[in-house]
Design a protein around this motif. Sequence first.
Motif, PDB file in Angstrom:
ATOM      1  N   TYR A   5       0.874  -1.171   0.000  1.00 30.35           N
ATOM      2  CA  TYR A   5       0.000   0.000   0.000  1.00 30.35           C
ATOM      3  C   TYR A   5       0.911   1.220   0.000  1.00 30.35           C
ATOM      4  O   TYR A   5       1.610   1.485   0.991  1.00 30.35           O
ATOM      5  CB  TYR A   5      -0.931  -0.049   1.210  1.00 30.35           C
ATOM      6  N   TYR A   6       0.859   1.968  -1.095  1.00 30.26           N
ATOM      7  CA  TYR A   6       1.982   2.832  -1.459  1.00 30.26           C
ATOM      8  C   TYR A   6       1.519   4.113  -2.139  1.00 30.26           C
ATOM      9  O   TYR A   6       0.503   4.125  -2.835  1.00 30.26           O
ATOM     10  CB  TYR A   6       2.862   2.023  -2.406  1.00 30.26           C
ATOM     11  N   TRP A   7       2.283   5.158  -1.899  1.00 27.08           N
ATOM     12  CA  TRP A   7       2.200   6.384  -2.690  1.00 27.08           C
ATOM     13  C   TRP A   7       3.625   6.914  -2.799  1.00 27.08           C
ATOM     14  O   TRP A   7       4.440   6.679  -1.891  1.00 27.08           O
ATOM     15  CB  TRP A   7       1.262   7.399  -2.051  1.00 27.08           C
ATOM     16  N   PRO A  30      -2.276   1.406  -4.734  1.00 30.70           N
ATOM     17  CA  PRO A  30      -2.098   2.854  -4.535  1.00 30.70           C
ATOM     18  C   PRO A  30      -2.950   3.402  -3.397  1.00 30.70           C
ATOM     19  O   PRO A  30      -4.128   3.048  -3.247  1.00 30.70           O
ATOM     20  CB  PRO A  30      -2.531   3.445  -5.878  1.00 30.70           C
ATOM     21  N   VAL A  31      -2.325   4.252  -2.587  1.00 29.75           N
ATOM     22  CA  VAL A  31      -3.020   4.973  -1.516  1.00 29.75           C
ATOM     23  C   VAL A  31      -2.825   6.454  -1.815  1.00 29.75           C
ATOM     24  O   VAL A  31      -1.805   7.040  -1.454  1.00 29.75           O
ATOM     25  CB  VAL A  31      -2.458   4.614  -0.127  1.00 29.75           C
ATOM     26  N   ASP A  37      -7.289   8.550   0.688  1.00 29.46           N
ATOM     27  CA  ASP A  37      -7.417   7.087   0.734  1.00 29.46           C
ATOM     28  C   ASP A  37      -6.945   6.511   2.066  1.00 29.46           C
ATOM     29  O   ASP A  37      -7.424   5.454   2.492  1.00 29.46           O
ATOM     30  CB  ASP A  37      -6.604   6.441  -0.391  1.00 29.46           C
ATOM     31  N   GLN A  38      -6.014   7.200   2.719  1.00 25.04           N
ATOM     32  CA  GLN A  38      -5.446   6.690   3.970  1.00 25.04           C
ATOM     33  C   GLN A  38      -6.440   6.729   5.127  1.00 25.04           C
ATOM     34  O   GLN A  38      -6.181   6.160   6.194  1.00 25.04           O
ATOM     35  CB  GLN A  38      -4.178   7.480   4.339  1.00 25.04           C
ATOM     36  N   PHE A  39      -7.585   7.387   4.917  1.00 26.44           N
ATOM     37  CA  PHE A  39      -8.597   7.474   5.970  1.00 26.44           C
ATOM     38  C   PHE A  39      -9.764   6.507   5.738  1.00 26.44           C
ATOM     39  O   PHE A  39     -10.715   6.489   6.525  1.00 26.44           O
ATOM     40  CB  PHE A  39      -9.131   8.907   6.072  1.00 26.44           C
ATOM     41  N   LYS A  40      -9.696   5.714   4.694  1.00 33.19           N
ATOM     42  CA  LYS A  40     -10.781   4.771   4.420  1.00 33.19           C
ATOM     43  C   LYS A  40     -10.793   3.670   5.482  1.00 33.19           C
ATOM     44  O   LYS A  40      -9.737   3.177   5.878  1.00 33.19           O
ATOM     45  CB  LYS A  40     -10.621   4.167   3.027  1.00 33.19           C
ATOM     46  N   PRO A  41     -11.967   3.278   5.953  1.00 29.28           N
ATOM     47  CA  PRO A  41     -12.039   2.268   7.021  1.00 29.28           C
ATOM     48  C   PRO A  41     -11.308   0.976   6.683  1.00 29.28           C
ATOM     49  O   PRO A  41     -10.683   0.370   7.561  1.00 29.28           O
ATOM     50  CB  PRO A  41     -13.549   2.032   7.178  1.00 29.28           C
ATOM     51  N   GLU A  42     -11.374   0.553   5.426  1.00 28.09           N
ATOM     52  CA  GLU A  42     -10.720  -0.703   5.069  1.00 28.09           C
ATOM     53  C   GLU A  42      -9.199  -0.605   5.157  1.00 28.09           C
ATOM     54  O   GLU A  42      -8.515  -1.605   5.398  1.00 28.09           O
ATOM     55  CB  GLU A  42     -11.146  -1.151   3.656  1.00 28.09           C
ATOM     56  N   TYR A  43      -8.670   0.617   4.971  1.00 26.14           N
ATOM     57  CA  TYR A  43      -7.222   0.803   5.133  1.00 26.14           C
ATOM     58  C   TYR A  43      -6.860   0.935   6.608  1.00 26.14           C
ATOM     59  O   TYR A  43      -5.868   0.353   7.072  1.00 26.14           O
ATOM     60  CB  TYR A  43      -6.763   2.037   4.357  1.00 26.14           C
ATOM     61  N   LEU A  44      -7.665   1.661   7.369  1.00 32.20           N
ATOM     62  CA  LEU A  44      -7.408   1.832   8.797  1.00 32.20           C
ATOM     63  C   LEU A  44      -7.471   0.502   9.551  1.00 32.20           C
ATOM     64  O   LEU A  44      -6.892   0.387  10.637  1.00 32.20           O
ATOM     65  CB  LEU A  44      -8.416   2.808   9.389  1.00 32.20           C
TER      66      LEU A  44
END
Length: 237
Positions: A5-7, A30-31, A37-44
């Motif tokens: 998970y990268y930018w 991509p994040v 995108d870094q605040f999306k629940p699935e990422y958190l």
Amino acid sequence: MIDLYYWPTPNGHKISLFLEEAGLDYAIKPVDIGKGDQFKPEYLAFSPNNKMPAIIDHAPNDGGAPISVFESGAILLYLANKTGRFLGFAEGADAATQLRQRIVVNEWLFWQMGGLGPMTGQYGHFHVYAPEQIPYAKDRYRNEALRLLGVLDRRLEGRQFIAGDEYSIADMASYPWINPYTKVPLDLAPFANVRRWQATIAARPATQRAYAVAKQVNPDAGKPMSEEEKKILFGQR
């Protein structure tokens, strides 16, 4: 397979540098930190500090369920231990050498995580992104970034890489944070050892592949951020 998970930021580059050097199979996820995108629940769910990068290793060494890791320093340590590579010693090194070199690598990895990265990042924030000019903050972080470059330059005296003769995760962690702000470059002229070391790493084929990935993921990298992107990056609570 490892999901990255990268930018394309200095911290993101650290992990693509390792993966390219080690030849591990990985897939870029991509994040887009400018879009939130870094605040999306699935990422958190696996990166609770809403920062990037993070990984999910679908084939961990224990053969069990996938392992997720967040924080770039922790990811580098995980990957180095997974592969047994880039820990500061050559293949076949005796146990005592391995122990002592691991300590050196860990020292300089944490030096980057606690010093070079945050202080250089603050230098960039107050010189490039801050909505108002604050001379004290600009001077404070410029001086600290230069001090840290001096520390690194002295460390590299007589050494090819930070931990010694072997390229390691300490180098991968520090390299992306050397002068990442092209609009307000730091003066590297006094740091001959840093410049030599930087050029050596830049010439590595894996480094070139890793930075080519960055251009593929975000062709607009380096362009000015919009006010909305700044609000997302710097205004969250």
